[in-house]
Design an enzyme around this catalytic site. Sequence first.
Site, mmCIF file in Angstrom:
data_model
loop_
_atom_site.group_PDB
_atom_site.id
_atom_site.type_symbol
_atom_site.label_atom_id
_atom_site.label_comp_id
_atom_site.label_asym_id
_atom_site.label_seq_id
_atom_site.Cartn_x
_atom_site.Cartn_y
_atom_site.Cartn_z
ATOM 1 N N GLY A 84 36.070 -63.609 68.854
ATOM 2 C CA GLY A 84 36.647 -63.106 67.608
ATOM 3 C C GLY A 84 35.638 -62.301 66.826
ATOM 4 O O GLY A 84 34.603 -61.898 67.364
ATOM 5 N N ASN A 85 35.932 -62.029 65.562
ATOM 6 C CA ASN A 85 34.965 -61.328 64.711
ATOM 7 C C ASN A 85 35.149 -61.783 63.270
ATOM 8 O O ASN A 85 36.008 -62.600 62.969
ATOM 9 C CB ASN A 85 35.101 -59.805 64.859
ATOM 10 C CG ASN A 85 36.441 -59.304 64.389
ATOM 11 O OD1 ASN A 85 36.764 -59.359 63.211
ATOM 12 N ND2 ASN A 85 37.267 -58.827 65.335
ATOM 13 N N ARG A 86 34.336 -61.238 62.378
ATOM 14 C CA ARG A 86 34.230 -61.765 61.015
ATOM 15 C C ARG A 86 35.272 -61.219 60.045
ATOM 16 O O ARG A 86 35.212 -61.533 58.851
ATOM 17 C CB ARG A 86 32.835 -61.469 60.465
ATOM 18 C CG ARG A 86 31.757 -62.325 61.091
ATOM 19 C CD ARG A 86 30.364 -61.874 60.634
ATOM 20 N NE ARG A 86 30.330 -61.577 59.211
ATOM 21 C CZ ARG A 86 29.404 -60.830 58.624
ATOM 22 N NH1 ARG A 86 28.456 -60.288 59.344
ATOM 23 N NH2 ARG A 86 29.438 -60.623 57.320
#
Length: 224
Positions: A33-35
């Site tokens: 995933g990412n932020r």
Amino acid sequence: MSHVPTAGPLAGKRVLVSAGPTYEDIDPVRFVGNRSSGKMGFAVAAAARDAGAEVVLVAGPVHMDTPAGVSRIDVRSAAQMHAAVLGALPADVYVGAAAVADFTPRRVSEHKIKKTAGTDTLVLELVRTPDILADVSAHPQRPALVVGFAAETHDVARYARGKLVAKRLDLIAANLVGGAEGGFERDDNALAVYWDGGERPLGPASKHEVAAQLVDLIAGRLPA
Ligand code: PMT
């Protein structure tokens, strides 16, 4: 009960916005995933609604309340976001604020991947995801205005202008990410918006204020 305007510079227009991250599953308990928090994209959706548009918001996995009057479609992966965005066309405007994964595991393990005795590494094979923005731009039902975001850690103007051309966009809103001063997760942001022959800085200000300025710019560049 929030007031949902029906008048404004985008009255009668349908605006499609993507927001948040995508999660690319590795196995039943893990993902890449990412932020992205979704704050920027949700602020754009609310600002477009405030400008009188009918708004459809395609959201990755985020913990955000849906802005009043906005239709929301929840997705998890880049493939699901691709299908939902293309399925929501036609629209007058597409704003791609989502941080879509560029790569996804080639295969999702049916069972939780176990540590193997004597092996200290795990190699994941990743394959490219479909480029939603480029596909919207090339679509037979192409919106009149296709607006991308560019999240860059350096050389912001050069990379953003490259994406403007490569993905055949009308506008690209670039932000610096990875440092202290903006982009992911925070409540404020600063954008540099580029188009063929022009540019405009927006902010630094709250994401809601920056989104309102971006929507003004979009409304001004939308063919009558
Ligand atoms: O959600 P927040 O925490 O508020 O953070 C906001 C933000 C930093 C996520 C947002 O401002 C932002 O920059 N969004 C775009 C992030 C991104 O993925 O940028 P990119 O430079 O990797 O991608 C360029 C563009 O292509 C983006 O419009 C992206 O949505 C789109 N894209 C990318 C890959 C892909 N497979 N499909 C796409 O449509």
